[in-house]
Design a protein around this motif. Structure first.
Motif, PDB file in Angstrom:
ATOM      1  N   PRO A   1     -43.834 -45.974 -16.103  1.00 55.69           N
ATOM      2  CA  PRO A   1     -42.544 -45.305 -15.920  1.00 55.69           C
ATOM      3  C   PRO A   1     -41.771 -45.276 -17.235  1.00 55.69           C
ATOM      4  O   PRO A   1     -41.783 -46.258 -17.984  1.00 55.69           O
ATOM      5  CB  PRO A   1     -41.830 -46.175 -14.879  1.00 55.69           C
ATOM      6  CG  PRO A   1     -42.466 -47.532 -14.994  1.00 55.69           C
ATOM      7  CD  PRO A   1     -43.886 -47.286 -15.428  1.00 55.69           C
ATOM      8  N   ARG A   2     -41.128 -44.148 -17.512  1.00 55.99           N
ATOM      9  CA  ARG A   2     -40.311 -44.067 -18.724  1.00 55.99           C
ATOM     10  C   ARG A   2     -39.124 -45.015 -18.646  1.00 55.99           C
ATOM     11  O   ARG A   2     -38.733 -45.620 -19.643  1.00 55.99           O
ATOM     12  CB  ARG A   2     -39.759 -42.648 -18.900  1.00 55.99           C
ATOM     13  CG  ARG A   2     -40.821 -41.629 -19.204  1.00 55.99           C
ATOM     14  CD  ARG A   2     -40.188 -40.231 -19.249  1.00 55.99           C
ATOM     15  NE  ARG A   2     -41.251 -39.243 -19.369  1.00 55.99           N
ATOM     16  CZ  ARG A   2     -41.862 -38.948 -20.513  1.00 55.99           C
ATOM     17  NH1 ARG A   2     -41.499 -39.551 -21.622  1.00 55.99           N
ATOM     18  NH2 ARG A   2     -42.821 -38.057 -20.541  1.00 55.99           N
ATOM     19  N   ALA A   3     -38.522 -45.108 -17.455  1.00 58.08           N
ATOM     20  CA  ALA A   3     -37.356 -45.984 -17.281  1.00 58.08           C
ATOM     21  C   ALA A   3     -37.821 -47.437 -17.259  1.00 58.08           C
ATOM     22  O   ALA A   3     -38.842 -47.759 -16.656  1.00 58.08           O
ATOM     23  CB  ALA A   3     -36.640 -45.640 -15.979  1.00 58.08           C
TER      24      ALA A   3
ATOM     25  N   ASP B   1     -42.990 -38.079  -8.016  1.00 54.51           N
ATOM     26  CA  ASP B   1     -43.569 -37.776  -9.323  1.00 54.51           C
ATOM     27  C   ASP B   1     -44.814 -38.644  -9.565  1.00 54.51           C
ATOM     28  O   ASP B   1     -45.843 -38.161 -10.056  1.00 54.51           O
ATOM     29  CB  ASP B   1     -42.507 -38.034 -10.403  1.00 54.51           C
ATOM     30  CG  ASP B   1     -42.891 -37.452 -11.762  1.00 54.51           C
ATOM     31  OD1 ASP B   1     -43.752 -36.552 -11.807  1.00 54.51           O
ATOM     32  OD2 ASP B   1     -42.332 -37.910 -12.775  1.00 54.51           O
TER      33      ASP B   1
ATOM     34  N   GLU C   1     -41.779 -35.907 -15.823  1.00 54.81           N
ATOM     35  CA  GLU C   1     -40.368 -36.236 -16.016  1.00 54.81           C
ATOM     36  C   GLU C   1     -40.171 -37.756 -16.078  1.00 54.81           C
ATOM     37  O   GLU C   1     -39.457 -38.272 -16.930  1.00 54.81           O
ATOM     38  CB  GLU C   1     -39.542 -35.636 -14.868  1.00 54.81           C
ATOM     39  CG  GLU C   1     -38.043 -35.803 -15.098  1.00 54.81           C
ATOM     40  CD  GLU C   1     -37.212 -35.328 -13.914  1.00 54.81           C
ATOM     41  OE1 GLU C   1     -37.772 -34.668 -13.005  1.00 54.81           O
ATOM     42  OE2 GLU C   1     -36.008 -35.643 -13.885  1.00 54.81           O
ATOM     43  N   HIS C   2     -40.842 -38.478 -15.157  1.00 50.79           N
ATOM     44  CA  HIS C   2     -40.577 -39.920 -15.044  1.00 50.79           C
ATOM     45  C   HIS C   2     -41.697 -40.812 -15.576  1.00 50.79           C
ATOM     46  O   HIS C   2     -41.489 -42.024 -15.700  1.00 50.79           O
ATOM     47  CB  HIS C   2     -40.321 -40.281 -13.575  1.00 50.79           C
ATOM     48  CG  HIS C   2     -39.139 -39.578 -12.975  1.00 50.79           C
ATOM     49  ND1 HIS C   2     -37.840 -39.884 -13.328  1.00 50.79           N
ATOM     50  CD2 HIS C   2     -39.059 -38.570 -12.064  1.00 50.79           C
ATOM     51  CE1 HIS C   2     -37.007 -39.106 -12.649  1.00 50.79           C
ATOM     52  NE2 HIS C   2     -37.718 -38.290 -11.883  1.00 50.79           N
TER      53      HIS C   2
ATOM     54  N   GLU D   1     -38.892 -40.525  -8.173  1.00 48.76           N
ATOM     55  CA  GLU D   1     -39.935 -41.130  -9.004  1.00 48.76           C
ATOM     56  C   GLU D   1     -41.232 -41.305  -8.216  1.00 48.76           C
ATOM     57  O   GLU D   1     -42.329 -41.122  -8.735  1.00 48.76           O
ATOM     58  CB  GLU D   1     -39.467 -42.498  -9.530  1.00 48.76           C
ATOM     59  CG  GLU D   1     -38.422 -42.409 -10.635  1.00 48.76           C
ATOM     60  CD  GLU D   1     -37.776 -43.762 -10.951  1.00 48.76           C
ATOM     61  OE1 GLU D   1     -37.290 -43.923 -12.077  1.00 48.76           O
ATOM     62  OE2 GLU D   1     -37.752 -44.649 -10.062  1.00 48.76           O
TER      63      GLU D   1
END
Lengths: 379, 379
Positions: B283-285, B300, B263-264, B297
């Motif tokens: 991290p995607r963000a 994860d 997800e993250h 996060e």
């Protein structure tokens, strides 16, 4: 066989060479750990095994034995064996595919290289980066086909693992082989750089025991080499002198990091070296190209190399090490600023996470201590 | 004890840390080769051996056990043992001497650092060098006293050698310890950078078996970190976007170098990686500081780290590796351009003479092949 290629890491501004074929090269160190037959029996570099390596590009001393003759008698084979002292052959598992100046493929590859100009020029040629104004996904995935050469210098016809086991006169012949091969590759148009290096021991990346070194030439100048050269040019422009000439003078005045001095060379442990016990052998005369070395200097270099490497082997009997012969890049208009040198990098410590994450090295041995220890082991 | 110092290599534009005290640190890998008693029996990181390490700077989970109490009963000692999961202690053999914000010595050291301005500013702060117009011998021999911290994060009270042997919830607590200690050091005035790294296995520079990682904070930003940050800033200025955000998007579209997605986070084998099988967890963000990681996060990240490191251990059971947590340098006005990430660097190949002589790496495994192999070992 998968083609070798270079890829550009935009973030760290580095080209990396991918050579999948090298996965298949034999590794005597790994084999001996798993109890395979004696490495000496299998050694492709020993006299009598010449057919196991590609056709040589240089054999010293030069003589009339033709290794490639097909109807070779046992006597002739024996003559070859006794005759050669140093053989240079193409690497069977090259990191770089052979430069062929006149092939169509080479012209295509060259064209492709030129068309990837904007970012790669900044990356290879200078410290500023001038990317295209419009972002394109292929900025992320730049690749190229490197050309050049990858040769092996087999340093003796008998099975010795260290250059220090050889007489000084023999070592001087090895240094002559370096000179000739560097001269050869410097004369090739489109090539930009060549380096000779030695991996001694498994921890230094060696895969065969028999004493040998390697030459890699390239059609690009690696970023780090370019940068060091730029700084030498800068020093010349600012102070009208060579940084390395000055360094040698100052170090000789201070003495504390000097390992050995001879007529033509100074061996010293660099003030800010990254690795314990590393040292450099530097010519007193300002010469950019190693290839300009005279016969007397070559003989002296052989002596200094043997003495200092033997001191290292005596101080740390199991030490692996690399050495790297750094000569000036090819055809650079600022070539004169360069000062060639031989860098010896013992592999006594492991490079760890901190270093890989920052490029900032932690060295547990000061060069003053290293020089003192190594001096005590000079014979 | 000899004082640690940094020295500047003008030619390669790098600071090197000299830490002679670290020569004396224990090395269980070396000891076990020479048949010393079982390393587990001697492990200073195991529960019950808390007195063998300096007073902790963080213990998780936080509780009321006071390790420093002098009249501790056997029961209380047992409570401590059962209670802690992660302990952070100062390194007994630090590469960096402790930063003490208010000491006179620190002010002196800081003053000395500032007075060595001209060359070192160019070296650390930017790509251009502005040396003094008059040559002085001390340009050759610049040195400084580094300040900061060197801590050890002991990742479990029980003797496990790999983080992958721990439950995901436990790994999340380790990542929480990272967050708190980075927050702590970022708040110290005069410090400029901190990195967390792990050395797993002797080939990666580990000297103790018990699962642990390390934190080093510094009063300067290493040249390579500075450069990567400058390039991220440049990308932002040129394209109005983060290079790493773009990279993650493009890689997810292509899929061939993706090792695992959650997800993250995205774990991928970088397009131009220097080492076989290396991968990054990103991290995607877009967050500059690792310390901004949320609890979800972190959980994860623990899962993704465990899965991917276990895949590496399964594909190469004897592999040593480093990992490096790269967060933004402290107090940089361009900090927002940074994108934190965790880089995993397996140590399956030896770095050899060519690499040390050129900073140009030869990698025998393409990242596409690495990702494919590692994916097959995910469970």
């Amino acid at each position: 066989m998968a083609m070798n290629e270079t890829r550009y890491d935009w973030l760290s501004d580095r080209w990396v060479i991918f050579a999948p074929n090298r996965e298949n090269r034999p590794d005597q160190y790994r084999q001996s750990r798993s109890n395979s037959p004696n490495a000496i029996m299998e050694c492709p570099f020993c006299a009598g095994h010449e057919h196991e390596t590609p056709k040589p590009t240089l054999v010293l001393p030069e003589n009339n034995c033709d290794e490639t003759s097909t109807n070779r008698s046992a006597d002739a084979a024996k003559r070859v064996r006794l005759a050669w002292q140093v053989r240079v052959v193409p690497n069977k598992f090259p990191a770089i595919h052979l430069h062929e100046p006149h092939s169509d493929e080479n012209i295509r590859a060259h064209f492709q290289a030129s068309s990837a100009t904007t970012v790669s020029e900044g990356a290879l040629g200078g410290s500023s980066v001038k990317p295209l104004q419009t972002w394109q996904a292929n900025h992320l995935f730049q690749r190229n086909t490197p050309r050049g050469a990858h040769e092996v210098i087999i340093e003796s016809s008998v099975h010795v693992d260290s250059i220090t086991a050889l007489p000084v006169d023999h070592i001087a012949i090895i240094f002559e082989a370096y000179r000739r091969r560097l001269n050869h590759w410097r004369a090739q148009r489109d090539l930009k750089y060549a380096v000779i290096f030695k991996n001694y021991g498994a921890d230094a990346g060696a895969s065969l025991y028999h004493s040998h070194s390697q030459l890699i030439s390239l059609d690009f100048v690696p970023r780090d080499i370019e940068k060091v050269n730029q700084r030498l040019v800068l020093h010349h422009e600012q102070y009208g002198s060579c940084y390395i000439c000055r360094l040698v003078n100052e170090e000789e005045e201070r003495q504390q990091r000097i390992l050995y001095s001879s007529e033509h060379f100074v061996a010293l442990c660099p003030f800010a070296s990254r690795f314990p016990y590393s040292f450099s052998i530097i010519p007193r005369a300002h010469k950019s190209r190693y290839e300009e070395i005279s016969q007397a200097e070559r003989q002296d270099l052989a002596l200094v190399s043997k003495k200092t490497l033997a001191a290292l082997e005596s101080a740390h009997p199991s030490a692996a090490y690399n050495f790297v012969l750094q000569t000036s890049p090819f055809g650079d208009c600022y070539e004169q600023a360069h000062h060639w040198r031989l860098r010896v990098i013992p592999r006594l410590s492991k490079v760890a996470g901190f270093e890989w994450g920052s490029d900032c090295f932690i060295n547990t041995v000061t060069p003053e201590q290293a020089a003192q220890t190594l001096r005590a082991h000079l014979s």
